[in-house]
Structures are given as structure tokens and as C-alpha cells.
Design an enzyme around this catalytic site. Structure first.
Site, PDB file in Angstrom:
ATOM      1  N   PRO A 143      -1.947  -3.607  -0.339  1.00 11.24           N
ATOM      2  CA  PRO A 143      -1.158  -3.984  -1.514  1.00 11.24           C
ATOM      3  C   PRO A 143      -1.699  -5.162  -2.309  1.00 11.24           C
ATOM      4  O   PRO A 143      -0.914  -5.856  -2.976  1.00 11.24           O
ATOM      5  CB  PRO A 143       0.169  -4.371  -0.879  1.00 11.24           C
ATOM      6  CG  PRO A 143      -0.256  -5.118   0.362  1.00 11.24           C
ATOM      7  CD  PRO A 143      -1.480  -4.370   0.860  1.00 11.24           C
ATOM      8  N   ASP A 144      -2.991  -5.438  -2.284  1.00 13.26           N
ATOM      9  CA  ASP A 144      -3.490  -6.663  -2.897  1.00 13.26           C
ATOM     10  C   ASP A 144      -3.077  -6.795  -4.364  1.00 13.26           C
ATOM     11  O   ASP A 144      -2.584  -7.844  -4.793  1.00 13.26           O
ATOM     12  CB  ASP A 144      -5.014  -6.728  -2.788  1.00 13.26           C
ATOM     13  CG  ASP A 144      -5.470  -7.205  -1.418  1.00 13.26           C
ATOM     14  OD1 ASP A 144      -4.612  -7.356  -0.527  1.00 13.26           O
ATOM     15  OD2 ASP A 144      -6.678  -7.420  -1.236  1.00 13.26           O
TER      16      ASP A 144
END
Length: 792
Positions: free
Chosen positions: A554-555
Site C-alpha cells: 500500500p505504499d
């Protein structure tokens, strides 16, 4: 700051009538302190009928509507419309998801000039796809989030949860606080047109920048489904799986030492990823699997982390709920989530000055607050003879210590809407994304560090520390996502920063958070997916090693959550005068996206399992092969009406008339045969033809968008999404364009990313009043750094 500080958006009122698309937007604003009133039809929102369920209660609706009030209105009646207009007059924000033709938003804004209207629709309110029917699965496919997901030999694999919708909800919340910040300066409301498609596409791992740059130089861009390999590799162990990520020579040597220094692994070129990839299948994978096979996943992860290796266990939802780390962090709260639903609820995304900004109450029953009066509130007076539109964050200064994809994305969002974002780096410890391919510039880094200024500074010197303290004193925000404790070890913890600048907002994001037994664990986006149960769920129903995706999620999303929290904290600062420390744990972003599934697992242990491309919402539902090489289309039939439309669209063949297909239950029970029949039809048509045929009939369907499709896609072009730029160090390429358009906020700035230290001398001269001679001396001493090729 006291731990019981007022929430950042206290005093803001939000009317929320968005249904299914982006419902997380209102929940995030509620967690941040806004009063959110959910306006529903008299029979309740459609999302109350979306799975997963506990009894008759939709957990999808529940977790995305925690802390809201519910008011029902008959919008077909004169009285309903009158009351709604009065509610808008007493509100700051209206979140809605109507089709383009359903509303005259310009007229509404003219009646309520200080109102912010946040429209969240599948494809935005303009462009050739604007009236397409969609589900989250369709938007995952068309946004570029799907083409890397899964493994060869099987269909592309849809992620668990409602990934595209929740990304859009987060993006819409960021756009809303940006508009609130703008209104605080101008008194002017505005309309925000948020596209789920483009919001999700922005998080597709720099697909467009990398494809465009590769094509421009005549190279080949590989668009393959490779599961988690070869970079984010998973391995079996005694009780499941672990993910091991080795990116740099130090990590490789630590792994080699753990293995006992095998002679076959001693060659110097194995220090680098490309060298290891040459032996991964034949040597490394079997060696690692043999080494891990008699060890448990938690024991492996703990030992690996002790050695400085980015390894995490693949946990199920039940294991996440039982983990000591999340218990100590209070990631979950045992509380009523809705009437009759008492379980463990993921308790929000933000921690501010040590206080968790979790949900403020259970999800409301339909019309629970109908009898309450919506009182007028003090609201910004609309500007008279408003000044021309300007970038909302103009005048803000941000120090960006971000690395990888989280902090840098937060900085990017602030930079492209006007903030002076200064990227702090040193060649001794550069942002690893900048240096990952052996040079100091590449398309991924350029995309996330666009519009910023580059400042080269060695913080491990006394002089360097004094310089950064001078910059902190004149800045508004500091962003960092280094390993837990890194900033403190540099002498730059929040307590130290606050003494220098009491108005400063520090926005921090660590993999596992700054507290808890796993607080010192290191890793990358895919490590938080394994520890947060997303990887375990991102699988086909038959189980086995989860294929998952090669994406860094989920960066990009965590960066948006961080930027949202930072702007909300700035709004509070401008009311009360003091800054604050805003924290976002990346693993809790994953858990928050899966909050409905986590809640279901807490209510009925063992009930949540991988679903692959199936859905309890209906059938046919999945990813279907089309004519051509690896071309695929998502089709999602939600109800009997859409089934009838589907039948008509494909010519009403004899097989569709089977009595078992007349009901949703019958279609779900016969889904294997139904999928075979649907594939016979789709495989005879191109992915675009399947989409066009079904969309003309109002059936939610969409082709799987590859990165190579994006530059020429007619809808993305019409919306101004591909943004051409000449990036020094790369050449011609494209950046991802905006996820939202606004009536007052200008289109985002499009400018190249800086070279390391490109603006060092300029910043020293203009912000710190340093002479060129002093700067040159510090460059010579290794305190300051300039871009390569620059001289005194």
C-alpha cells in the site's frame, strides 16, 4: 500537546450521500473530527445490502460509516428536497456520487457558495466512459491495478476488499481537506470531480511513467503476472509462508551469513538483484525453502528482523486478530459496530500526539437521527470578487525525508498543489528508489518526487544537523518514513523539533508503527500486506501459496493517508497555533482496508477465507479471457436485471435461458458452468468489444488496462491524465495526471524531479542567507552536496 487534544476537523460538518463509491471518504473525515451526516433514501443506502454480512447487517456499510449519523430523505418530494437544501446551507462539505446528468452542481454551488462539493464517481463526470456502469472489480481492472496480479496459467487475480473504491475514498478525503485549506484562505467553496479510475491508476506502481520512458528509449517494458516473484518473494515454512525481500548488498550478506556462507553464493555479482535473479529459480529458491521448512513463520520473521532482513509472516485474519503486536497497539477496539454487531473493529488510520483517532461511534441505523435538528454553523463567508484561483498549498514549506513510496508520495501531493517541498538526501544514504537501478534518476523516483527541490545534506555531521534545524525552524511540515527511531537517533525526534518550531507538523509513517513488539521491523509495502492479512486473502479459493501481486501496495495509498492527516493537522494548527505529530502505520492501512473482513473474522472465527475472483454479490462475476494474447475483461452481474441485460447484449443464446440462471442464488450455485459459458463468448471478442457491448446494455464490465494502454486510452486522454514531461536523467516520459479536477484549485503542477542536491546552493542562499563561499566550504567538507556535474 495534551493527549486528549481536539480532533483536527472539529467544527466541520459533512453531508455524505455517496453510495458504494468512496464511502471511506466520509469515515476518514469523521475519524479526523468532522460531524458527518449520512443522507439515505427512506429504505436505506444501497451499500447496506453489500457483503460481507453478519446476519442481515452489511459489514461493508458498517465499517465505512462508523461515527456517522443517518438521516433519511425522500428526494422525489418537494419537502425532501427543501430539507436537503437547508442541510447543505448548514454544511461545509457535501460528498456525493450521482451520475453526471443527475445534478446541476454549478447551480447548487451558486446557491451555497462556501460549500465544498466532493463528487466521487467511477470515471469522473466528463470523458467517454463517464456513464459506464462499474463495480470495484471493474475499476481495479481498468485502472492498471490488475495486470500484475496473479500468475501465468490462471486468470489475473482480483484483490480482496474494495481496493479501488477505498483508494478513491482516501483521495477524495485529501482533495476535500485541500479545498477546506483553500477556503480558509479565500472564503470560497468549490466543486471537486474525483474519478475512482484515476485515483486507483495513480497507485498502480508507476506503471505509466515506466512504460512511457521505456518506450521512448526503444526498450521493452514487461507486462507480466509473476505473483510475488522475483523481488517480493514468498517461501513455504513449517506452518505457512513468509515473505523475504532482499534489495541491497547489506541485506544479501546478512542472508548469506544466516545460511552459513554457502560457497555457491560467494560471487560478488550476487550482491545485486540482477545477479541473484540469474540463480533464483535453480539455486536460491530451493535453498531458502529447505532452510525454512522446519521453522515457524513467526520464529523466522523474528530472527530475520534481528539480522536486519525484511521478512514478515503471511498471517490470516484470525492470526492478525490474535497477534500481540496489534493488541498492544490497540489496532482493534472491541465495541458495538452496529445494532447487534459487537466485535473487534479496526480502529482507524491515524495517531495524533499519541492519541489514536479511531471511530467515534457505531454505524447508524437507517434514519436514526431523523428527528435531530441540523443547526446552522459558523461557516466561512464566501469571498466577494474572489481572487484568481491559486494553488492551495502555496506558501507552505515541507521538508521531505521520505524514502521508497510512502513519504515521497505524501510530499508529491503537497508539491503538485503548490507547497515548496524540499527533498532532503545524501549520497551516503540516498532514497533507495532513486538509486535502485544504479543511477540517480529513474521513472519511479521521478514520478514520486516531481515538483520538489533537491537538497543534499549529510545529517551525520554537526554542521549538517545545525543546518537542518535552521530549515525546521522556518518550515510547516516534516515528512519521514524511515525505520522506527531513525529520526530520534539523528537528534530530530518530534520533541526536539517542537522545541525548534512549536507550529511544526511532523508526519511519520513506519511499517508496523512506532510502538508494539514489531515496531523495529523493517520492510516494504508487500511486507505490510503479509502482516496485515491481505496477502493471505489475495488467493484463489483452492489455497496454496498466495500468488498475490508484484505491486508495492500500500505504499502509494499510505502516502495519501499521510498527506490527508498532515493537511488536517495543519487546519487544526491554524485554529489553535500548535503543530503536532501525525503517525500512520502502514500495516494499519492494510488492516483498515480489510476492516469488514476483520470484523467478520472476529464475529465468526474461521469464516473468512480467500475468494479469488468470486463474489457473494452475484454471478457471473470474474475475470474472463478475451481474444488476443493475454487480454482479459472483468464482468460483474449484481442482480437479475443486469443478468437480463447481459443475456440480451450477447444475443440471448439458448444456454442463458436455463431456469437455474433465473435467480441470483441459482447463478451462484451454477457459477462454474456459467463461467465456462461466458468465457466461450468473451474469448470470441476483443476486450474492448466485450466492454463496449456490455456497457451499452448497462452491464458493469471493463477491460484489463495495461500500462501500455494508458497513453492512448480515449478516456484518460480526455481527462488529461497522461502528462508528458522531459525528465533530466530519463528523457521523455509521462507522469500520472490528476485524480480530481476542481473549479478553484488549478490543475496540478507538472515539473521534473530534482537531481540529488540540485537546489542545495539556491536553498542555502535564499532561505538560510548563506554566502556562496560558505556553501562551497561545506560542500568541500562533505556537509552539503550538490548535483553531479555542478562546480563552485
Amino acid at each position: 500537546m495534551a493527549s486528549n487534544r481536539e480532533r483536527p476537523l472539529a467544527g466541520i460538518r459533512v453531508i455524505d450521500s455517496a453510495d458504494e463509491n468512496g464511502e471511506l471518504c466520509g469515515r476518514l473525515l469523521a475519524d479526523l473530527g468532522a460531524e458527518v451526516i449520512r443522507v439515505e433514501p427512506v429504505d436505506g443506502a444501497a451499500s447496506r445490502r453489500m457483503p460481507p454480512f453478519h446476519g442481515d447487517t452489511s459489514l461493508y456499510f458498517t465499517v465505512r460509516n462508523l461515527g456517522k449519523k443517518s438521516v433519511t430523505l425522500d428526494m422525489q418530494s418537494v419537502e425532501g428536497r427543501r430539507r436537503f437544501d437547508a442541510m447543505l446551507d448548514a454544511a461545509d462539505v457535501w460528498i456525493e456520487s450521482h451520475r453526471a446528468s443527475d445534478l446541476n452542481r454549478r447551480e447548487i454551488l451558486e446557491r451555497h457558495p462556501a460549500l465544498i462539493i466532493t463528487s466521487i464517481t467511477p470515471f469522473g463526470l466528463t470523458g467517454p466512459y463517464r456513464d459506464y456502469a462499474a463495480t470495484d472489480a471493474v475499476l481495479v481492472a481498468m485502472s492498471g491495478l490488475l495486470f500484475r496480479s496473479g500468475v501465468p496459467g490462471k486468470p489475473p487475480l482480483l484483490p480482496p476488499g474494495a481496493l479501488a473504491y477505498d483508494i478513491a475514498g482516501t483521495t477524495a478525503a485529501f482533495a476535500t481537506v485541500a479545498a477546506l485549506w483553500d477556503r480558509a484562505k479565500t472564503g470560497r467553496g468549490q466543486h471537486l470531480d474525483v474519478s475512482v479510475l484515476e485515483a486507483a491508476a495513480q497507485t498502480s506502481d508507476w506503471a505509466l511513467p515506466n512504460f512511457s520512458a521505456t518506450k521512448a528509449r526503444g526498450g521493452q517494458y514487461f507486462e507480466l503476472r509473476m505473483g510475488s516473484a522475483p523481488v517480493y518473494t514468498m517461501y513455504p515454512c513449517a506452518d505457512g509462508y513468509v515473505r523475504l525481500i532482499i534489495l541491497n548488498p547489506r541485506q544479501w550478506r546478512a542472508m548469506r551469513a544466516w545460511l552459513g556462507e554457502p560457497q555457491a553464493l560467494q560471487a560478488d555479482h550476487f550482491d545485486h538483484l540482477l545477479g541473484r535473479m540469474s540463480i533464483q529459480t535453480d539455486i536460491l529458491d530451493p535453498m531458502f525453502a529447505d532452510f525454512f521448512k522446519d521453522k515457524t513463520k513467526l520464529a523466522l520473521a523474528r530472527e530475520a528482523q534481528r539480522r536486519g532482513l525484511a521478512m514478515t509472516p503471511v498471517l490470516s485474519p484470525d492470526e492478525v486478530l490474535a497477534a500481540d503486536h496489534f493488541t498492544e497497539r490497540k489496532t482493534f477496539r472491541a465495541a458495538p459496530a452496529a445494532d447487534g454487531v459487537n466485535g473487534r473493529v479496526a480502529d482507524g488510520f491515524f495517531i495524533l500526539d499519541g492519541q489514536r483517532l479511531g471511530f467515534t461511534g457505531r454505524a447508524p441505523a437507517v434514519g436514526e437521527h431523523d428527528r435531530e435538528t441540523v443547526a446552522p454553523i459558523a461557516k466561512a463567508a464566501p469571498a466577494v470578487n474572489s481572487a484568481p484561483s491559486r494553488y492551495p498549498f502555496a506558501g507552505l514549506r515541507v521538508l521531505d525525508f521520505g524514502i521508497g513510496g510512502v513519504g515521497v508520495e505524501a510530499g508529491r501531493l503537497l508539491a503538485e498543489y503548490g507547497a515548496d517541498v524540499i527533498k532532503i538526501e545524501t549520497r551516503a544514504h540516498p532514497d533507495f528508489i532513486r538509486a535502485i537501478f544504479g543511477s540517480e534518476m529513474n521513472p519511479s523516483f521521478a514520478s514520486s518526487s516531481r515538483c520538489k527541490r533537491g537538497f543534499g545534506l549529510n545529517l551525520r555531521t554537526a554542521a549538517g544537523l545545525e543546518i537542518i534545524k535552521r530549515l525546521i525552524a522556518i518550515s510547516d511540515v516534516v515528512i519521514e518514513n524511515s525505520a522506527t527511531g531513525t529520526m530520534e537517533r539523528l537528534g530530530l525526534g518530534f520533541d526536539q523539533m517542537r522545541k525548534i518550531n512549536p507550529r511544526l507538523v511532523l508526519a511519520s509513517s513506519q511499517l508496523m508503527g512506532a510502538t508494539g513488539p514489531w515496531k523495529d521491523w523493517i520492510g516494504f509495502g508487500p511486507n505490510s500486506r503479509t502482516a496485515g492479512a491481505m496477502t493471505w486473502l489475495w488467493n484463489f479459493p483452492e489455497g496454496g501459496m498466495p500468488p498475490g501481486s508484484g505491486a508495492i501496495h500500500p505504499d502509494h495509498l499510505a502516502g495519501r493517508v499521510l498527506a490527508l492527516g498532515a493537511v488536517a493537522t495543519l487546519l487544526a494548527r491554524d485554529r489553535h497555533g500548535a503543530g503536532g505529530h501525525l503517525e500512520v502505520a502502514q500495516v494499519e492501512v492494510i488492516i483498515g482496508l480489510l476492516a469488514d473482513l476483520m470484523l467478520k473474522a472476529s464475529l465468526a472465527p474461521g469464516s473468512v477465507s480467500p475468494q479469488g475472483n468470486l463474489s457473494a454479490r452475484g454471478a457471473p462475476w470474474g475475470v474472463y479471457q478475451c481474444a488476443g494474447n493475454e487480454r482479459w475483461c472483468v464482468i460483474t452481474i449484481r442482480n437479475d436485471d443486469e443478468w437480463r441485460r447481459f443475456r440480451t447484449a450477447i444475443g440471448d443464446p439458448e444456454w442463458t435461458r436455463s431456469s437455474e440462471y433465473e435467480t441470483a442464488r441459482g447463478r451462484i450455485d451454477a457459477r462454474a458452468e456459467l463461467d465456462r459459458r461466458v468465457t466461450e463468448w468473451t474469448s470470441a471478442h476483443t476486450d474492448r468489444d466485450v466492454t463496449d457491448i456490455l456497457q451499452r446494455a448497462g452491464v458493469p464490465a471493463g477491460f484489463m488496462m495495461y500500462a501500455s494502454d494508458m497513453p492512448a486510452d480515449p478516456h484518460l486522454l480526455a481527462r488529461g491524465y497522461p502528462q508528458a514531461v522531459e525528465q533530466p536523467g530519463v528523457g521523455a516520459m509521462m507522469f500520472e495526471g490528476p485524480a480530481f479536477h476542481a473549479t478553484s484549485i488549478p490543475a496540478p503542477i507538472v515539473a521534473p524531479a530534482p537531481a540529488l542536491g540540485e537546489h542545495t546552493r539556491e536553498i542555502c542562499r535564499t532561505l538560510l542567507a548563506m554566502s556562496d563561499a560558505d556553501v562551497s566550504k561545506l560542500v568541500a567538507e562533505g556537509v552539503l552536496e550538490e548535483a553531479k556535474g555542478t562546480g563552485n
